[in-house]
Scaffold this active site. Sequence first.
Site, PDB file in Angstrom:
ATOM      1  N   THR A 247       0.908  -1.281   0.272  1.00 35.45           N
ATOM      2  CA  THR A 247      -0.052   0.483   0.186  1.00 35.45           C
ATOM      3  C   THR A 247       0.461   1.278   0.040  1.00 35.45           C
ATOM      4  OG1 THR A 247      -1.569  -0.741   1.173  1.00 35.45           O
ATOM      5  CG2 THR A 247      -1.364   1.433   1.657  1.00 35.45           C
TER       6      THR A 247
ATOM      7  N   THR B  38      -0.266   1.098   6.312  1.00 36.50           N
ATOM      8  CA  THR B  38      -0.128  -0.213   5.753  1.00 36.50           C
ATOM      9  C   THR B  38       0.273  -1.052   6.276  1.00 36.50           C
ATOM     10  OG1 THR B  38       1.723   0.718   5.901  1.00 36.50           O
ATOM     11  CG2 THR B  38       0.932   1.431   3.946  1.00 36.50           C
ATOM     12  N   GLY B  39      -0.191  -2.588   5.968  1.00 35.31           N
ATOM     13  CA  GLY B  39      -0.156  -3.926   6.758  1.00 35.31           C
ATOM     14  C   GLY B  39      -1.214  -5.205   6.139  1.00 35.31           C
TER      15      GLY B  39
ATOM     16  N   GLY C 215      -9.843  -3.880   2.511  1.00 34.98           N
ATOM     17  CA  GLY C 215      -8.999  -4.096   3.491  1.00 34.98           C
ATOM     18  C   GLY C 215      -9.301  -2.368   4.360  1.00 34.98           C
ATOM     19  N   ASP C 216      -8.734  -1.728   5.109  1.00 34.23           N
ATOM     20  CA  ASP C 216      -7.842  -0.466   5.723  1.00 34.23           C
ATOM     21  C   ASP C 216      -7.835   0.441   4.911  1.00 34.23           C
ATOM     22  OD1 ASP C 216      -5.320  -1.587   5.325  1.00 34.23           O
ATOM     23  OD2 ASP C 216      -4.923  -0.191   7.220  1.00 34.23           O
TER      24      ASP C 216
ATOM     25  N   ARG D  95     -13.506  -8.376  -0.927  1.00 40.36           N
ATOM     26  CA  ARG D  95     -12.507  -7.762   0.280  1.00 40.36           C
ATOM     27  C   ARG D  95     -12.404  -6.630   0.384  1.00 40.36           C
ATOM     28  NH1 ARG D  95      -7.197  -5.768   1.381  1.00 40.36           N
ATOM     29  NH2 ARG D  95      -6.705  -6.436   3.906  1.00 40.36           N
TER      30      ARG D  95
ATOM     31  N   GLY E 254      -4.946  -4.815   6.575  1.00 38.23           N
ATOM     32  CA  GLY E 254      -5.740  -4.138   7.094  1.00 38.23           C
ATOM     33  C   GLY E 254      -6.810  -4.438   8.391  1.00 38.23           C
TER      34      GLY E 254
HETATM   35  N1  ASP Z   1      -3.649  -2.329   3.879  1.00 40.11           N
HETATM   36  C1  ASP Z   1      -3.829  -3.106   2.913  1.00 40.11           C
HETATM   37  C2  ASP Z   1      -4.724  -3.432   2.731  1.00 40.11           C
HETATM   38  O1  ASP Z   1      -4.598  -4.857   3.734  1.00 40.11           O
HETATM   39  C3  ASP Z   1      -1.732  -4.176   2.530  1.00 40.11           C
HETATM   40  C4  ASP Z   1      -0.701  -3.636   2.945  1.00 40.11           C
HETATM   41  O2  ASP Z   1      -1.324  -2.191   3.392  1.00 40.11           O
HETATM   42  O3  ASP Z   1       0.058  -3.810   2.796  1.00 40.11           O
HETATM   43  O4  ASP Z   1      -5.181  -4.296   1.801  1.00 40.11           O
END
Ligand code: ASP
Length: 317
Positions: free
Chosen positions: A172, A223-224, A202-203, A200, A226
């Site tokens: 992200t 990021t990460g 995410g955040d 789906r 979500g």
């Molecule tokens: N946060 C993003 C999601 O969950 C993915 C990411 O940040 O790597 O879609």
Amino acid sequence: MNTAGIVVGSFNARVGLPAAIAILRAGGSALDAAVAAVREVEDDLSDRGVGTGGLPNILGQVELDASLMDGQTLASGAVGALKGYPHPIDVARKVMELTPHVMLVGDGADLFARLHGFEPAPLLTSDVEEYWRQTITASRVEDMTLYDRRGERYAGVVRDWTTLLHQEIFGTTNVIARDGQGNIACAVSTSGWGFKWPGRLGDSPIIGAGNYADNRYGAAACTGRGELAIRVALAYNVVRSLREGRPLDHALRAGLGEVNALPDNLEKRAGSMNIVAMGRDGQVAAASNVPDSHYVYQTTDMDTLEVRPRLYVPDAL
Ligand code: ASP
């Protein structure tokens, strides 16, 4: 008050910082700067987590999510599971500016983009398609229709598919900018969790989870994985701590501490979470529950961007 323009973002936002800084130097707004930076990352074909070249869902379709928030007005816009448009951040901005809605998803978002003149373009690059094909083949979920006509393969497919999701396949970009007037804006864009279930979210497109900005207190973006950020409303969680008067690093530790304390049905290695944050006066910090993680930072007074280590927060609160 710090009157220099300031930009902070995830490490991959470095390709976008020059565009943001140029806008701020010319007296442009924080919102324009944040969006411009993110758009550059959306065009970065080597980035498999954002825009064109991003990883597809389990069916091989690239679905993009993006959001932005204007800290002056708390106006926000978002799109989710948008297919076929390379700049979801621009579509999210149009949602914010032209509609009474905050978030459009799926077919409705596609229709909105088309009707507002956005140019469709292929998002799945050939190397990413090949990677997708090899991955699902190796995972024995190849060539499947997730919705098997008779439903017989459904359970097996889902089991194989969730195993595949245990890999760290995220990416992200996020950018928080502050302009000379002291306005703060935050923009986030992603292709989401690689091999995700179609539809789906995410955040990243969810205001309060992956993105929050309020001039009065500051901004945060994540990021990460979500799902974890959604569960603790992480971006707002950090801004709420700032509102309560906590210093930035405390706010980040508290937010990540809550993430680290979550009961989780996936293995730990798929639980990475990172935050960048800015206080209302332009002070910045970033944190991660993964060691050796970095973020980027630049002010209009600096010739080049700085790559900085994030605060490492491995513990549960
Ligand atoms: N946060 C993003 C999601 O969950 C993915 C990411 O940040 O790597 O879609």
